[in-house]
Structures are given as C-alpha cells and as structure tokens.
Design a protein around this motif. Structure first.
Motif, PDB file in Angstrom:
ATOM      1  N   HIS A 231       0.762  -1.133   0.101  1.00  0.00           N
ATOM      2  CA  HIS A 231       0.105   0.075   0.081  1.00  0.00           C
ATOM      3  C   HIS A 231       0.874   1.337   0.052  1.00  0.00           C
ATOM      4  O   HIS A 231       0.518   2.287  -0.858  1.00  0.00           O
ATOM      5  CB  HIS A 231      -0.979  -0.220   1.190  1.00  0.00           C
ATOM      6  N   ARG A 235       1.289   4.012  -2.927  1.00  0.00           N
ATOM      7  CA  ARG A 235       1.153   5.393  -2.714  1.00  0.00           C
ATOM      8  C   ARG A 235       1.979   6.393  -3.236  1.00  0.00           C
ATOM      9  O   ARG A 235       2.097   7.621  -3.625  1.00  0.00           O
ATOM     10  CB  ARG A 235       0.597   5.667  -1.352  1.00  0.00           C
ATOM     11  N   LEU A 273      -5.803  -0.413  -3.916  1.00  0.00           N
ATOM     12  CA  LEU A 273      -4.925   0.524  -4.164  1.00  0.00           C
ATOM     13  C   LEU A 273      -5.005   1.160  -5.454  1.00  0.00           C
ATOM     14  O   LEU A 273      -4.843   2.374  -5.758  1.00  0.00           O
ATOM     15  CB  LEU A 273      -3.588  -0.125  -3.855  1.00  0.00           C
TER      16      LEU A 273
END
Length: 447
Positions: A231, A235, A273
């Motif tokens: 994750h 990002r 995601l």
C-alpha cells in the motif's frame, strides 16, 4: 543417523538441508508432509491427512489452537505408524508453525527435536499494531494473539534445541529459551544468484526488452499486501512517475494474502490501491507480473535499477537477500530484521516504511547517479556472501547443528549470527517518530 523432517509443505525451509543429509551414506532421511511435492529418491516422503475440520462452536480465542492440534494429531498418527514399522529417528527437524510437531516426542520420547521457530508473536515492537491503518488492538485481538503462541510454547518445551533465521526472529521468543536457540539463515545460493550485466528481460505485451541501461524499478513479494508495504509503495508511485517519467515499474507477486487480515470480500489489495491511486498513474509503464518462474525472477533482478523491499517487523523474505546477491540496489524499510542486513549508505538505503515521499526520494537519488552508488551494490552482494551464503556459511552450520543435536552435544560455538545492537533502539525511535505522523497522513487521505 536417522533424520525425520516435518513440514506441512515439505521441503519448505529444508530444501537444501534435507537433500544434503540424504546424500550422506550414514543418513536415512524421512519426511512427513500434508502436501505431496517432488522429492529425491533418497528421501522417503510420507503424507498425512487431518481426520477432521475445525469446530464451529469453539471459543474463537482457541480456534487457532484447535486447528494446530488437529494437524498435530494427523502427524502423530503418521509418526506412530512409522514407529510400528521400526523407524526410530535420532533427530527430528520440525517446522512447528502449523502444529505438526506438538506430539512427536510422545511417539519418540528418546528422539531429539530441533525446531524451526519462524515467528513468535508479540503485541509490542513487532508486526502486531505496527501499521495504524490496519491495526486491530481490541482486547479480543490481543487475547487471540497470546493464544497463537500456545503452540510455540508447547513445542519449545518439548524441543531439545531450536533455530531461527534472523536475530530479530530469535529475539521474539521469550528469553527463557534463548540459551537453547541458534540463529542460522536458510542460505542464499550466491553461485546461482549473481549479477548479470548482459541480462535482458522482455515484456512481451509491451513489446519492450529491458536491460541495465534502462530505468527499472522493481518490487517483489509472494503476495501484494500491507505486511510487505504494498500500500505504501503504490502511494509512492504517482510521485515516482512524476519525477521519473521514463522509468519502468515491475511489480511481482500474487493477489492472495500470506500474512495479516484479508481485504473486504471479493476484493484484492491491488484493486483497492488501484482505486485509490490508479487515476494518477501512467499504466503504460507499470507492469503487474503476478508470479513468474524463478529464472524470470532472476532476470527481473538483473535489470533492476532500484529494488524496493518494505516489510512490517516480521519474517525476512528470501527475495531481499537474493536481490542483494544479484547486486541490486535495495531500498529497504528501516524495520527489523531488514536493519540486521542493510546499513544505510553502506550496502543499500533505508527509508521510513510509512513514507511514500522518502521512497520516492530514495529512488530519485539512485536513478540520478547510478554510477556513484555502484559500490553499494557490490557491498550488498559481499554482505550476502559473507553472512548468508548457502554453501560456505549456512548449510555447513545447519549440518553441524543437526549432528550436534542428534549426538546430544551443545552446538558448536559461533552458530549465532552477530546481533544488531542498534536495531531495537532504531525501532523504538522510529515508532515514536512516525506514529503520529502516519496517523495524520491516514486521516488526511481518508478526508
């Protein structure tokens, strides 16, 4: 010498040790497993099957223990049959994580047992509640965690000796048992996993062949999940692509869950995601490769410009050490047990697990001037050769340990890996520093 290996998915961590012992003229090697895998002719594999499933009406805090008892019963019944057939092991090498080792000493009280303790659970300073975004710190969760260690404690009491692959994993175990534990890694075959500057990796669907001349960012794990920082890496990708628009991002791993909680039903962490950051990404230069044959995995490492490895404080992946052996420049999370291996600026780079910005900064630094950081690549490989090489370091130590335990001797001196004196202090400092920062980050993202 008669050796019994017990692993629910044999050979598992014994993929090198079992064949090495079986090759000895004085060794008879037998293995117990639930799953049937291709096995050398000189290893007798016996598969067992649990006789029942878990109960639905048990207290939820003991359901995990019941599952392990059921597996332990199945392994014990198979062991009892072996005993009736006249097989008496001198030493039992067991991975007890799924319960199979619970009752083996009741079948063979005179056998000596060497247990592979992969991970003992702790509520602080470890994986539990490490990531505020996914943490469940309820009383029920804490109590279930404590009960998960019942299997380990019963096994440790029954064991004559135990082994863990890293100092951090050993240190998770209560200090009461430390004087009967060794730290020996499973080992990396550095003759096989080595740099190859001439390597090429073809992405057939993209019609592109990549080499070390290209900017290639790699991220590898068995499954793409929070425990391995998927994750956080996702990002970081919008900023990475903003800074390095010509870079290829190759992500290797399945969509299942190996560790931790599963995502909401019907979803994968990749879908979650992608829904969050996918609109900000140039997917023409990102490839999710799934799981690939080992040879293709090595090609991936060979063409890597920057290899990102993130993990909760948990079990160390073989892939990180393999990346270092292939002279990848590893950007690792400043978490245990990564800190045991990577010294920031010496044989790799360390970043805050929770900081997408720090990951992007590190990748930018690596790709800006790859020649300047070439010495880190060389020292990464040297680290693995000196401390984790299969044939010159780890396998000889494993063999010596099995011999010592079988003969009832204390293991030879020097079995334990050198401790990482700063790791615990660094963990505490990072925990204190990052928790409020990351909580603010998660809060902003959710708004």
């Amino acid at each position: 010498m008669r050796v019994l290996f017990v692993h629910q998915n044999f050979p598992g961590q014994y993929k090198h040790l079992a064949p090495a012992l079986a090759a000895r003229r004085d060794c008879e090697v037998v293995a117990l497993s639930i799953n049937r895998q291709p096995t050398p002719d000189n290893i007798k594999l016996i598969c067992y099957e649990p006789k029942r499933g878990s109960s639905q009406s048990l207290h939820p805090w003991v359901s995990d223990l019941e599952t392990k008892v059921i597996r332990g019963e199945a392994a014990a019944l198979a062991a009892a049959q072996l005993n009736r057939e006249g097989f008496r092991p001198d030493v039992i090498c067991a991975h007890p994580g799924w319960g199979e080792a619970l009752f083996l000493k009741d079948v063979w009280p005179d056998a000596r047992m060497l247990s592979f303790i992969e991970f003992y659970y702790e509520s602080q300073g470890s994986d539990f509640a490490f990531d505020p975004e996914y943490a469940d710190t309820s009383l029920a969760s804490l109590c279930r965690l404590r009960m998960k260690n019942a299997n380990h404690l019963l096994t440790l009491i029954a064991s004559d000796w135990a082994i863990s692959p890293t100092q951090f994993q050993r240190d998770q175990v209560p200090a009461l048992f430390h004087d009967r534990m060794s730290v020996i890694h499973d080992g990396i075959d550095t003759a096989l996993v080595r740099p190859n500057p001439a390597a090429r990796l073809t992405l057939e669907k993209a019609g592109v062949t990549l080499s070390r001349a290209d900017e290639v960012i790699t991220f590898v794990n068995r499954n793409l999940e929070p425990y391995r920082g998927f994750h956080v890496f996702m990002r970081a990708l919008p900023e990475i692509q903003k800074r390095r628009p010509n870079a290829w991002v190759l992500i290797l791993g399945g969509d299942e869950v190996s560790y931790g909680a599963s995502p909401p039903k019907g979803q994968t962490y990749r879908q979650i995601l992608m829904a969050e950051v996918g609109a900000k990404l140039d997917m023409n230069r990102i490839r999710f490769l799934g799981r690939v044959p080992y040879g293709n995995f090595l090609k991936l490492l060979h063409v890597s410009s920057a290899h990102v490895y993130l993990t909760y404080p948990f079990v160390l992946s073989w892939s990180m050490l393999e990346a270092m052996a292939a002279e990848c420049l590893v950007i690792g999370s400043a978490t245990a047990p990564v800190e045991e291996v990577i010294v920031d600026g010496e044989n790799g780079l360390l970043v805050d697990f929770f900081s997408p910005e720090a990951i992007a900064d590190a990748i930018d630094r690596v790709l800006d001037d790859p020649d300047r950081l070439q010495p880190l690549r060389a020292r990464a490989r040297q680290t693995v050769i000196e401390r984790y090489d299969l044939n010159t370091v780890c396998l000889p130590r494993h063999l010596a340990l099995v011999d010592a335990v079988a003969e009832g001797r204390l293991p030879p001196q020097g079995q334990d890996a050198p401790p990482s004196p700063t790791a615990a202090a660094m963990r505490r400092a990072l925990q204190a520093k990052r928790e409020p920062e990351y909580r603010r980050h998660v809060s902003r993202r959710r708004r």
